[in-house]
Design a protein around this motif. Sequence first.
Motif, mmCIF file in Angstrom:
data_model
loop_
_atom_site.group_PDB
_atom_site.id
_atom_site.type_symbol
_atom_site.label_atom_id
_atom_site.label_comp_id
_atom_site.label_asym_id
_atom_site.label_seq_id
_atom_site.Cartn_x
_atom_site.Cartn_y
_atom_site.Cartn_z
ATOM 1 N N ALA A 205 0.820 -1.206 0.000
ATOM 2 C CA ALA A 205 0.000 0.000 0.000
ATOM 3 C C ALA A 205 0.861 1.266 0.000
ATOM 4 O O ALA A 205 1.925 1.308 0.634
ATOM 5 N N GLU A 206 0.379 2.284 -0.710
ATOM 6 C CA GLU A 206 1.095 3.562 -0.733
ATOM 7 C C GLU A 206 1.172 4.172 0.665
ATOM 8 O O GLU A 206 2.107 4.906 0.980
ATOM 9 N N GLU A 207 0.186 3.832 1.517
ATOM 10 C CA GLU A 207 0.171 4.362 2.882
ATOM 11 C C GLU A 207 1.406 3.940 3.678
ATOM 12 O O GLU A 207 1.839 4.660 4.572
ATOM 13 N N LEU A 208 1.955 2.750 3.348
ATOM 14 C CA LEU A 208 3.166 2.317 4.044
ATOM 15 C C LEU A 208 4.318 3.262 3.721
ATOM 16 O O LEU A 208 5.028 3.727 4.621
ATOM 17 N N LEU A 209 4.499 3.550 2.453
ATOM 18 C CA LEU A 209 5.581 4.453 2.059
ATOM 19 C C LEU A 209 5.362 5.849 2.629
ATOM 20 O O LEU A 209 6.300 6.484 3.130
ATOM 21 N N ARG A 210 4.124 6.321 2.581
ATOM 22 C CA ARG A 210 3.810 7.644 3.131
ATOM 23 C C ARG A 210 4.160 7.693 4.624
ATOM 24 O O ARG A 210 4.748 8.659 5.112
ATOM 25 N N GLY A 211 3.788 6.625 5.343
ATOM 26 C CA GLY A 211 4.088 6.569 6.766
ATOM 27 C C GLY A 211 5.583 6.516 7.047
ATOM 28 O O GLY A 211 6.069 7.137 7.998
ATOM 29 N N LEU A 212 6.309 5.774 6.233
ATOM 30 C CA LEU A 212 7.764 5.688 6.410
ATOM 31 C C LEU A 212 8.426 7.035 6.151
ATOM 32 O O LEU A 212 9.365 7.422 6.858
ATOM 33 N N LEU A 213 7.941 7.754 5.152
ATOM 34 C CA LEU A 213 8.472 9.092 4.874
ATOM 35 C C LEU A 213 8.248 10.031 6.061
ATOM 36 O O LEU A 213 9.117 10.810 6.445
ATOM 37 N N GLU A 214 7.072 9.924 6.661
ATOM 38 C CA GLU A 214 6.774 10.762 7.830
ATOM 39 C C GLU A 214 7.653 10.394 9.018
ATOM 40 O O GLU A 214 8.084 11.262 9.788
ATOM 41 N N LEU A 215 7.920 9.099 9.169
ATOM 42 C CA LEU A 215 8.748 8.644 10.291
ATOM 43 C C LEU A 215 10.202 9.078 10.144
ATOM 44 O O LEU A 215 10.852 9.450 11.130
ATOM 45 N N GLU A 216 10.722 9.041 8.928
ATOM 46 C CA GLU A 216 12.143 9.305 8.702
ATOM 47 C C GLU A 216 12.456 10.764 8.402
ATOM 48 O O GLU A 216 13.589 11.199 8.568
ATOM 49 N N ILE A 217 11.459 11.525 7.955
ATOM 50 C CA ILE A 217 11.711 12.916 7.543
ATOM 51 C C ILE A 217 10.855 13.855 8.410
ATOM 52 O O ILE A 217 9.651 14.016 8.165
ATOM 53 N N PRO A 218 11.440 14.452 9.434
ATOM 54 C CA PRO A 218 10.684 15.300 10.363
ATOM 55 C C PRO A 218 9.936 16.437 9.667
ATOM 56 O O PRO A 218 8.841 16.832 10.108
ATOM 57 N N GLU A 219 10.510 16.974 8.595
ATOM 58 C CA GLU A 219 9.856 18.093 7.904
ATOM 59 C C GLU A 219 8.516 17.685 7.301
ATOM 60 O O GLU A 219 7.605 18.505 7.188
ATOM 61 N N ILE A 220 8.389 16.420 6.933
ATOM 62 C CA ILE A 220 7.107 15.927 6.415
ATOM 63 C C ILE A 220 6.123 15.741 7.561
ATOM 64 O O ILE A 220 4.956 16.142 7.476
ATOM 65 N N GLU A 221 6.582 15.140 8.644
ATOM 66 C CA GLU A 221 5.717 14.945 9.805
ATOM 67 C C GLU A 221 5.222 16.276 10.360
ATOM 68 O O GLU A 221 4.069 16.400 10.791
ATOM 69 N N ASP A 222 6.082 17.306 10.328
ATOM 70 C CA ASP A 222 5.717 18.620 10.866
ATOM 71 C C ASP A 222 4.901 19.460 9.883
ATOM 72 O O ASP A 222 4.449 20.557 10.234
ATOM 73 N N GLY A 223 4.743 18.970 8.645
ATOM 74 C CA GLY A 223 3.954 19.695 7.668
ATOM 75 C C GLY A 223 4.718 20.753 6.898
ATOM 76 O O GLY A 223 4.131 21.483 6.090
ATOM 77 N N ILE A 224 6.031 20.846 7.125
ATOM 78 C CA ILE A 224 6.854 21.825 6.395
ATOM 79 C C ILE A 224 6.991 21.388 4.931
ATOM 80 O O ILE A 224 6.980 22.211 4.020
ATOM 81 N N ILE A 225 7.117 20.082 4.744
ATOM 82 C CA ILE A 225 7.131 19.509 3.398
ATOM 83 C C ILE A 225 5.850 18.704 3.226
ATOM 84 O O ILE A 225 5.473 17.911 4.091
ATOM 85 N N GLU A 226 5.201 18.897 2.088
ATOM 86 C CA GLU A 226 3.939 18.206 1.805
ATOM 87 C C GLU A 226 4.152 17.162 0.715
ATOM 88 O O GLU A 226 4.811 17.425 -0.296
ATOM 89 N N ILE A 227 3.605 15.966 0.951
ATOM 90 C CA ILE A 227 3.607 14.935 -0.087
ATOM 91 C C ILE A 227 2.391 15.173 -0.974
ATOM 92 O O ILE A 227 1.257 15.034 -0.537
ATOM 93 N N LYS A 228 2.646 15.553 -2.230
ATOM 94 C CA LYS A 228 1.549 15.855 -3.148
ATOM 95 C C LYS A 228 0.966 14.597 -3.790
ATOM 96 O O LYS A 228 -0.237 14.507 -4.013
#
Length: 366
Positions: A205-228
Amino acid sequence: MKSKDQRIFLEALDELEREKGIIKEELLEAVETALLAAYKKNYGEKDNADITINRNTGEVKVFSRRTVVETVTKPDEEISLEDARSLKKRSNLGDVMDVEINAEGFKRNAIQNAKQIVVQKVRECEKKNIFNKFKQIEKMIVAATVRKTDEKGNLYIDINGLEAIVPAKELSEADRFRQGDRIRVYVGTVEESTKYTKSFLSRKAEELLRGLLELEIPEIEDGIIEIKNIAREAGSRTKVAVYSEDPNLDVKGACIGKNGMRIQSIIDELQGEKIDIVLWDEDMTTFVKNALNPAEVISVDIIENEEERIARVVVNEDQLSLAIGKKGQNSRLAAKLCGIKIDIHTAESYEDDQDEYEEDEIEGDE
Protein backbone atom coordinates in the motif's frame (compact mmCIF):
# COMPACT_ATOMS: atom_id res chain seq x y z
CA MET A 1 -18.54 -25.28 46.63
CA LYS A 2 -15.98 -25.93 49.36
CA SER A 3 -13.95 -23.01 50.69
CA LYS A 4 -10.80 -24.44 49.07
CA ASP A 5 -12.57 -24.70 45.71
CA GLN A 6 -13.90 -21.17 46.13
CA ARG A 7 -10.39 -19.84 46.70
CA ILE A 8 -9.03 -21.73 43.67
CA PHE A 9 -11.92 -20.39 41.60
CA LEU A 10 -11.15 -16.76 42.47
CA GLU A 11 -7.41 -17.29 41.93
CA ALA A 12 -8.14 -18.70 38.46
CA LEU A 13 -10.13 -15.58 37.62
CA ASP A 14 -7.29 -13.38 38.90
CA GLU A 15 -4.87 -15.23 36.64
CA LEU A 16 -7.14 -14.80 33.63
CA GLU A 17 -7.31 -11.08 34.33
CA ARG A 18 -3.51 -10.81 34.62
CA GLU A 19 -2.57 -12.93 31.64
CA LYS A 20 -5.37 -12.21 29.20
CA GLY A 21 -6.60 -8.82 30.33
CA ILE A 22 -10.13 -10.14 30.87
CA ILE A 23 -11.94 -8.15 33.54
CA LYS A 24 -12.59 -10.34 36.58
CA GLU A 25 -15.91 -8.66 37.36
CA GLU A 26 -17.23 -9.49 33.90
CA LEU A 27 -16.35 -13.14 34.43
CA LEU A 28 -18.05 -13.23 37.82
CA GLU A 29 -21.18 -11.68 36.36
CA ALA A 30 -21.11 -14.29 33.59
CA VAL A 31 -20.86 -17.09 36.17
CA GLU A 32 -23.77 -15.62 38.16
CA THR A 33 -25.87 -15.45 35.01
CA ALA A 34 -25.01 -19.04 34.12
CA LEU A 35 -25.83 -20.28 37.63
CA LEU A 36 -29.15 -18.45 37.65
CA ALA A 37 -30.10 -19.93 34.27
CA ALA A 38 -29.20 -23.41 35.51
CA TYR A 39 -31.18 -22.91 38.73
CA LYS A 40 -34.32 -21.77 36.92
CA LYS A 41 -34.03 -24.67 34.50
CA ASN A 42 -34.08 -27.10 37.44
CA TYR A 43 -36.47 -25.34 39.79
CA GLY A 44 -38.72 -23.35 37.46
CA GLU A 45 -39.14 -19.72 36.59
CA LYS A 46 -41.81 -19.20 39.27
CA ASP A 47 -39.21 -19.16 42.03
CA ASN A 48 -38.04 -15.52 41.84
CA ALA A 49 -34.39 -16.38 42.31
CA ASP A 50 -31.16 -14.44 42.31
CA ILE A 51 -27.61 -15.73 42.66
CA THR A 52 -24.56 -13.87 43.92
CA ILE A 53 -20.90 -14.77 44.31
CA ASN A 54 -18.98 -13.15 47.15
CA ARG A 55 -16.13 -11.22 45.55
CA ASN A 56 -13.80 -11.86 48.51
CA THR A 57 -14.52 -15.48 49.44
CA GLY A 58 -16.05 -16.94 46.29
CA GLU A 59 -19.03 -18.23 48.26
CA VAL A 60 -22.13 -18.80 46.14
CA LYS A 61 -25.54 -17.90 47.60
CA VAL A 62 -28.99 -18.47 46.14
CA PHE A 63 -31.74 -16.06 47.08
CA SER A 64 -35.47 -15.99 46.46
CA ARG A 65 -37.13 -12.60 46.37
CA ARG A 66 -40.26 -12.61 48.60
CA THR A 67 -42.92 -10.07 49.54
CA VAL A 68 -43.73 -9.75 53.26
CA VAL A 69 -47.44 -10.57 53.91
CA GLU A 70 -49.70 -11.31 56.86
CA THR A 71 -50.83 -14.67 55.50
CA VAL A 72 -48.79 -16.61 52.94
CA THR A 73 -50.80 -17.88 49.97
CA LYS A 74 -47.94 -18.11 47.44
CA PRO A 75 -44.98 -19.78 49.19
CA ASP A 76 -42.69 -19.26 46.24
CA GLU A 77 -43.30 -15.50 46.21
CA GLU A 78 -44.26 -14.54 49.77
CA ILE A 79 -42.96 -14.70 53.35
CA SER A 80 -44.89 -14.17 56.55
CA LEU A 81 -44.22 -11.10 58.65
CA GLU A 82 -43.09 -13.33 61.51
CA ASP A 83 -40.55 -15.20 59.40
CA ALA A 84 -39.37 -11.98 57.81
CA ARG A 85 -38.71 -10.39 61.19
CA SER A 86 -36.76 -13.44 62.29
CA LEU A 87 -34.38 -12.62 59.42
CA LYS A 88 -34.60 -8.84 59.58
CA LYS A 89 -36.09 -7.25 62.66
CA ARG A 90 -37.35 -4.09 60.98
CA SER A 91 -39.32 -5.87 58.28
CA ASN A 92 -42.83 -4.55 57.57
CA LEU A 93 -45.77 -5.70 55.51
CA GLY A 94 -45.27 -5.04 51.83
CA ASP A 95 -41.47 -5.12 52.02
CA VAL A 96 -39.59 -7.12 49.41
CA MET A 97 -36.63 -9.07 50.71
CA ASP A 98 -34.15 -11.66 49.50
CA VAL A 99 -34.33 -14.94 51.37
CA GLU A 100 -31.39 -17.30 51.10
CA ILE A 101 -32.24 -20.78 49.88
CA ASN A 102 -30.39 -23.86 51.03
CA ALA A 103 -29.28 -25.30 47.70
CA GLU A 104 -25.91 -26.93 48.34
CA GLY A 105 -26.57 -29.81 46.00
CA PHE A 106 -27.58 -27.47 43.19
CA LYS A 107 -24.56 -25.22 43.69
CA ARG A 108 -22.14 -28.13 43.35
CA ASN A 109 -23.72 -29.36 40.12
CA ALA A 110 -24.51 -25.93 38.67
CA ILE A 111 -20.91 -24.73 38.91
CA GLN A 112 -19.78 -27.68 36.83
CA ASN A 113 -22.51 -26.96 34.30
CA ALA A 114 -21.54 -23.29 34.20
CA LYS A 115 -17.89 -23.94 33.26
CA GLN A 116 -18.69 -24.02 29.56
CA ILE A 117 -20.39 -20.63 29.87
CA VAL A 118 -17.29 -19.25 31.57
CA VAL A 119 -15.06 -20.67 28.83
CA GLN A 120 -17.30 -19.08 26.21
CA LYS A 121 -17.18 -15.76 28.04
CA VAL A 122 -13.39 -15.95 28.16
CA ARG A 123 -13.32 -16.54 24.40
CA GLU A 124 -15.65 -13.61 23.80
CA CYS A 125 -13.54 -11.33 25.98
CA GLU A 126 -10.34 -12.44 24.26
CA LYS A 127 -11.93 -11.79 20.87
CA LYS A 128 -13.07 -8.34 22.01
CA ASN A 129 -9.63 -7.53 23.42
CA ILE A 130 -7.95 -8.55 20.17
CA PHE A 131 -10.36 -6.38 18.20
CA ASN A 132 -9.75 -3.41 20.51
CA LYS A 133 -5.98 -3.79 20.23
CA PHE A 134 -6.15 -3.91 16.43
CA LYS A 135 -8.51 -0.94 16.43
CA GLN A 136 -5.91 1.09 18.33
CA ILE A 137 -3.40 0.64 15.49
CA GLU A 138 -5.86 1.07 12.63
CA LYS A 139 -4.53 3.23 9.75
CA MET A 140 -1.03 3.16 11.28
CA ILE A 141 2.46 1.92 10.45
CA VAL A 142 3.53 -0.68 13.03
CA ALA A 143 6.65 -2.68 13.78
CA ALA A 144 6.29 -6.45 13.59
CA THR A 145 8.36 -9.61 13.99
CA VAL A 146 8.29 -12.25 11.26
CA ARG A 147 7.17 -15.68 12.46
CA LYS A 148 6.98 -17.67 9.23
CA THR A 149 5.89 -17.77 5.60
CA ASP A 150 3.50 -20.52 4.51
CA GLU A 151 3.49 -22.47 1.24
CA LYS A 152 1.11 -19.93 -0.34
CA GLY A 153 3.46 -17.04 0.40
CA ASN A 154 1.38 -15.54 3.23
CA LEU A 155 3.50 -13.85 5.89
CA TYR A 156 2.75 -14.60 9.56
CA ILE A 157 3.82 -11.83 11.91
CA ASP A 158 3.66 -10.79 15.54
CA ILE A 159 2.63 -7.21 16.38
CA ASN A 160 3.41 -6.68 20.05
CA GLY A 161 1.76 -9.97 21.01
CA LEU A 162 -0.94 -9.86 18.33
CA GLU A 163 -0.80 -12.58 15.71
CA ALA A 164 -1.56 -11.39 12.18
CA ILE A 165 -1.18 -12.42 8.55
CA VAL A 166 -0.03 -10.30 5.62
CA PRO A 167 -1.55 -11.95 2.52
CA ALA A 168 0.87 -12.83 -0.27
CA LYS A 169 -0.91 -10.38 -2.58
CA GLU A 170 -0.07 -7.53 -0.16
CA LEU A 171 3.66 -8.26 -0.17
CA SER A 172 5.94 -6.54 -2.66
CA GLU A 173 7.92 -8.54 -5.19
CA ALA A 174 11.10 -7.68 -3.26
CA ASP A 175 9.88 -8.91 0.14
CA ARG A 176 11.94 -11.87 1.33
CA PHE A 177 12.01 -12.49 5.07
CA ARG A 178 13.29 -14.98 7.62
CA GLN A 179 11.95 -15.88 11.03
CA GLY A 180 12.81 -13.18 13.57
CA ASP A 181 13.20 -10.34 11.04
CA ARG A 182 11.86 -6.97 12.20
CA ILE A 183 9.71 -5.24 9.59
CA ARG A 184 7.13 -2.48 9.30
CA VAL A 185 3.58 -3.08 8.10
CA TYR A 186 0.63 -0.85 7.28
CA VAL A 187 -2.56 -1.70 9.18
CA GLY A 188 -5.62 -0.57 7.26
CA THR A 189 -9.30 -1.07 8.04
CA VAL A 190 -10.12 -3.21 11.09
CA GLU A 191 -13.55 -4.88 11.35
CA GLU A 192 -15.19 -7.16 13.90
CA SER A 193 -16.79 -10.33 12.49
CA THR A 194 -18.72 -13.08 14.23
CA LYS A 195 -15.70 -15.38 14.52
CA TYR A 196 -12.57 -13.21 14.44
CA THR A 197 -11.14 -9.76 13.81
CA LYS A 198 -10.71 -8.82 10.16
CA SER A 199 -7.79 -6.53 9.45
CA PHE A 200 -6.14 -5.30 6.26
CA LEU A 201 -2.35 -5.57 6.46
CA SER A 202 -0.07 -4.57 3.63
CA ARG A 203 3.48 -3.81 2.54
CA LYS A 204 2.35 -2.81 -0.96
CA ALA A 205 0.00 0.00 0.00
CA GLU A 206 1.10 3.56 -0.73
CA GLU A 207 0.17 4.36 2.88
CA LEU A 208 3.17 2.32 4.04
CA LEU A 209 5.58 4.45 2.06
CA ARG A 210 3.81 7.64 3.13
CA GLY A 211 4.09 6.57 6.77
CA LEU A 212 7.76 5.69 6.41
CA LEU A 213 8.47 9.09 4.87
CA GLU A 214 6.77 10.76 7.83
CA LEU A 215 8.75 8.64 10.29
CA GLU A 216 12.14 9.30 8.70
CA ILE A 217 11.71 12.92 7.54
CA PRO A 218 10.68 15.30 10.36
CA GLU A 219 9.86 18.09 7.90
CA ILE A 220 7.11 15.93 6.42
CA GLU A 221 5.72 14.94 9.81
CA ASP A 222 5.72 18.62 10.87
CA GLY A 223 3.95 19.69 7.67
CA ILE A 224 6.85 21.83 6.39
CA ILE A 225 7.13 19.51 3.40
CA GLU A 226 3.94 18.21 1.81
CA ILE A 227 3.61 14.94 -0.09
CA LYS A 228 1.55 15.86 -3.15
CA ASN A 229 1.34 12.43 -4.74
CA ILE A 230 2.90 8.97 -4.83
CA ALA A 231 3.26 6.64 -7.80
CA ARG A 232 4.47 3.25 -6.65
CA GLU A 233 5.26 -0.12 -8.17
CA ALA A 234 5.94 -1.94 -4.92
CA GLY A 235 9.28 -3.69 -4.68
CA SER A 236 10.64 -2.04 -7.79
CA ARG A 237 10.40 1.75 -7.98
CA THR A 238 8.47 4.70 -6.60
CA LYS A 239 8.20 8.39 -7.42
CA VAL A 240 7.17 10.81 -4.67
CA ALA A 241 6.09 14.38 -5.49
CA VAL A 242 6.95 16.79 -2.66
CA TYR A 243 6.47 20.52 -2.13
CA SER A 244 7.20 23.21 0.44
CA GLU A 245 6.07 26.80 0.69
CA ASP A 246 9.43 27.68 2.24
CA PRO A 247 11.51 29.00 -0.70
CA ASN A 248 14.73 28.69 1.30
CA LEU A 249 14.32 24.99 2.04
CA ASP A 250 16.20 22.41 0.00
CA VAL A 251 13.22 20.07 -0.28
CA LYS A 252 14.95 17.20 -2.06
CA GLY A 253 17.97 17.50 0.22
CA ALA A 254 15.77 17.33 3.32
CA CYS A 255 14.04 14.21 2.01
CA ILE A 256 17.24 12.47 0.98
CA GLY A 257 19.15 13.45 4.12
CA LYS A 258 22.86 13.85 4.79
CA ASN A 259 24.79 11.28 2.75
CA GLY A 260 21.39 9.89 1.71
CA MET A 261 20.75 8.46 5.19
CA ARG A 262 17.04 9.34 5.43
CA ILE A 263 15.99 7.92 2.11
CA GLN A 264 18.31 4.94 2.48
CA SER A 265 16.56 3.89 5.69
CA ILE A 266 13.30 3.72 3.77
CA ILE A 267 14.90 1.90 0.84
CA ASP A 268 16.33 -0.68 3.24
CA GLU A 269 12.91 -1.19 4.87
CA LEU A 270 11.38 -1.73 1.42
CA GLN A 271 14.01 -4.32 0.50
CA GLY A 272 15.87 -2.15 -2.01
CA GLU A 273 12.93 -0.48 -3.74
CA LYS A 274 14.19 2.60 -5.62
CA ILE A 275 12.69 5.93 -4.59
CA ASP A 276 12.77 9.09 -6.72
CA ILE A 277 12.06 12.36 -4.95
CA VAL A 278 10.32 14.70 -7.41
CA LEU A 279 9.74 18.41 -6.89
CA TRP A 280 6.06 19.20 -7.41
CA ASP A 281 5.20 22.31 -9.42
CA GLU A 282 1.82 23.83 -10.20
CA ASP A 283 3.09 24.38 -13.75
CA MET A 284 2.47 21.01 -15.43
CA THR A 285 5.29 21.54 -17.91
CA THR A 286 7.84 21.87 -15.12
CA PHE A 287 6.27 19.07 -13.10
CA VAL A 288 6.48 16.62 -16.02
CA LYS A 289 10.14 17.53 -16.57
CA ASN A 290 10.87 16.89 -12.92
CA ALA A 291 8.93 13.62 -12.91
CA LEU A 292 10.91 12.19 -15.84
CA ASN A 293 14.19 12.53 -13.95
CA PRO A 294 16.93 11.23 -14.42
CA ALA A 295 16.28 11.95 -18.11
CA GLU A 296 17.11 15.44 -19.41
CA VAL A 297 14.07 16.90 -21.16
CA ILE A 298 14.36 19.47 -24.00
CA SER A 299 10.73 20.58 -23.99
CA VAL A 300 7.22 19.71 -22.84
CA ASP A 301 4.04 20.79 -24.62
CA ILE A 302 0.68 20.26 -22.93
CA ILE A 303 -2.01 19.33 -25.42
CA GLU A 304 -5.62 19.30 -24.28
CA ASN A 305 -8.60 17.85 -26.08
CA GLU A 306 -12.07 16.77 -25.04
CA GLU A 307 -10.94 13.30 -23.99
CA GLU A 308 -7.59 13.78 -22.24
CA ARG A 309 -4.53 15.89 -21.51
CA ILE A 310 -1.27 14.84 -23.13
CA ALA A 311 2.24 15.98 -22.34
CA ARG A 312 4.28 15.81 -25.53
CA VAL A 313 7.89 15.46 -24.36
CA VAL A 314 10.99 15.96 -26.48
CA VAL A 315 14.37 14.51 -25.49
CA ASN A 316 17.69 13.92 -27.22
CA GLU A 317 18.28 10.49 -28.73
CA ASP A 318 20.72 9.52 -25.94
CA GLN A 319 18.09 10.37 -23.28
CA LEU A 320 15.22 8.38 -24.77
CA SER A 321 15.89 5.12 -22.95
CA LEU A 322 16.30 6.98 -19.65
CA ALA A 323 13.05 8.88 -20.15
CA ILE A 324 11.07 5.75 -20.97
CA GLY A 325 12.86 3.53 -18.45
CA LYS A 326 13.13 -0.24 -18.27
CA LYS A 327 9.93 -1.75 -19.66
CA GLY A 328 8.47 1.76 -19.76
CA GLN A 329 8.55 2.11 -15.98
CA ASN A 330 9.98 5.65 -15.72
CA SER A 331 7.46 7.22 -18.09
CA ARG A 332 4.63 5.12 -16.64
CA LEU A 333 5.32 6.23 -13.06
CA ALA A 334 5.81 9.85 -14.18
CA ALA A 335 2.44 9.80 -15.95
CA LYS A 336 0.73 8.37 -12.87
CA LEU A 337 2.46 10.90 -10.60
CA CYS A 338 1.44 13.87 -12.76
CA GLY A 339 -1.99 12.53 -13.66
CA ILE A 340 -1.41 13.09 -17.36
CA LYS A 341 -0.62 10.96 -20.42
CA ILE A 342 3.01 11.34 -21.49
CA ASP A 343 4.08 10.97 -25.12
CA ILE A 344 7.90 10.95 -25.54
CA HIS A 345 9.74 11.76 -28.77
CA THR A 346 13.36 12.33 -29.73
CA ALA A 347 14.27 15.73 -31.11
CA GLU A 348 14.91 14.24 -34.56
CA SER A 349 11.60 12.37 -34.80
CA TYR A 350 9.73 15.36 -33.42
CA GLU A 351 11.21 17.63 -36.11
CA ASP A 352 10.21 15.11 -38.79
CA ASP A 353 6.67 15.02 -37.41
CA GLN A 354 6.54 18.80 -37.39
CA ASP A 355 7.77 18.96 -41.04
CA GLU A 356 5.09 16.49 -42.12
CA TYR A 357 2.47 18.45 -40.19
CA GLU A 358 3.54 21.73 -41.89
CA GLU A 359 3.47 20.09 -45.32
CA ASP A 360 -0.03 18.85 -44.67
CA GLU A 361 -1.03 22.37 -43.67
CA ILE A 362 0.41 23.86 -46.88
CA GLU A 363 -1.31 21.28 -49.07
CA GLY A 364 -4.53 21.99 -47.28
CA ASP A 365 -4.20 25.71 -48.00
CA GLU A 366 -3.65 25.04 -51.67
